[in-house]
Motif scaffolding. Structure first.
Motif, PDB file in Angstrom:
ATOM      1  N   VAL A   1       0.743   0.091 -14.340  1.00  0.00           N
ATOM      2  CA  VAL A   1       1.617   1.617 -14.878  1.00  0.00           C
ATOM      3  C   VAL A   1       1.642   2.095 -14.294  1.00  0.00           C
ATOM      4  CG1 VAL A   1       0.209   3.231 -16.309  1.00  0.00           C
ATOM      5  CG2 VAL A   1      -1.226   0.384 -16.348  1.00  0.00           C
TER       6      VAL A   1
ATOM      7  N   PRO B   1       3.965   3.082 -19.418  1.00  0.00           N
ATOM      8  CA  PRO B   1       2.684   1.489 -19.386  1.00  0.00           C
ATOM      9  C   PRO B   1       3.325   0.424 -19.155  1.00  0.00           C
ATOM     10  CG  PRO B   1       2.720   2.514 -21.832  1.00  0.00           C
ATOM     11  CD  PRO B   1       4.001   2.970 -20.346  1.00  0.00           C
TER      12      PRO B   1
ATOM     13  N   PHE C   1      -2.513   2.631 -25.711  1.00  0.00           N
ATOM     14  CA  PHE C   1      -2.145   3.214 -24.161  1.00  0.00           C
ATOM     15  C   PHE C   1      -3.604   4.390 -24.197  1.00  0.00           C
ATOM     16  CE2 PHE C   1       0.952   1.443 -24.088  1.00  0.00           C
ATOM     17  CZ  PHE C   1       2.189   1.530 -25.309  1.00  0.00           C
TER      18      PHE C   1
ATOM     19  N   THR D   1      -3.852   1.491 -19.682  1.00  0.00           N
ATOM     20  CA  THR D   1      -2.923   0.802 -20.598  1.00  0.00           C
ATOM     21  C   THR D   1      -3.556  -1.028 -20.747  1.00  0.00           C
ATOM     22  OG1 THR D   1      -0.922  -0.937 -19.806  1.00  0.00           O
ATOM     23  CG2 THR D   1      -0.593   1.723 -20.071  1.00  0.00           C
TER      24      THR D   1
END
Lengths: 108, 114
Positions: free
Chosen positions: B4, B25, B32, B94
């Motif tokens: 990420v 992400p 998220f 995420t």
């Protein structure tokens, strides 16, 4: 907000010893539990998660869960200086609720 | 290994200014999150986002905060009028599932409000 309590530490262990970290949680309905490691100034890194009562081992790490006692622990075997960090316990209820963390120092 | 990505790594802003924190992400992740960590304190949940809408938000996430996924890749957190107490590390996370079994955190944005 679910409450997650951890021993604040700091916990100091000699290299090669076992570090034992404890965590309790308030919601009896919680199902999944996570241990993260956080180095100073860095983001949390996932160590492991556990769902079922009992032990789960991954390398030098063992997570233990006792849902009846609402208790989850992390053992670090053969502790290394690189294990020196803050260890965060988290409970998942479609988001992570974190404890304040336990700071571990491994003495060479 | 997938990661990420957050930008910027550090943002200094004057009180009352708007800031936008960005997150890219992991590509197959669907859920998220934004978390924040005030210096010396615990990581706190701000908001979760799925299927282009907010799933859950905390008490911290008041009207000054908003999130969106403007282009299908970036996931942004906007603070409309920053306060001194907004100074913190902001982490994007995420996950491909709601159980967070593979939740990964970005490296964080350190926001300093002066």
């Amino acid at each position: 907000q679910k409450e997650v309590e951890q021993n604040s530490g700091p916990l100091s262990v000699p290299e090669g010893a076992i570090a034992s970290l404890n965590c309790t949680y308030s919601d009896r309905g919680s199902q999944s539990f996570f241990w993260y490691r956080q180095y100073s100034g860095k983001s949390p890194e996932l160590i492991m998660f556990i769902y079922s009562n009992g032990d789960k081992e991954d390398g030098r790490f063992t997570a233990q869960l006792n849902k009846a006692s609402q208790y989850v622990s992390l053992l670090i075997r053969d502790s290394q200086p690189s294990d020196s960090a803050t260890y965060l316990c988290a409970v998942n209820d479609y988001k992570l609720s974190f404890g304040a963390g336990t700071t571990v120092t491994v003495r060479a | 290994e997938p990661e990420v990505t957050q930008t910027p790594s550090h943002q200094v802003t004057q009180m009352g200014q708007e800031v936008i924190l960005r997150c890219v992400p992991i590509s197959n992740h669907l859920y998220f999150y934004w978390y924040r960590q005030i210096l010396g304190q615990k990581v706190e949940f701000l908001v979760s986002f799925y299927n282009n809408e907010i799933s859950e938000k905390s008490e911290i996430f008041d009207d000054q905060f908003s999130v969106e996924r403007p282009d299908g890749s970036n996931f942004t957190l906007k603070i409309r009028s920053t306060k001194l107490e907004d100074s913190a590390m902001y982490f994007c996370a995420t996950s491909w599932d709601r159980d967070n079994t593979e939740a990964f955190f970005g490296q964080g944005t350190r926001l300093t409000v002066v």
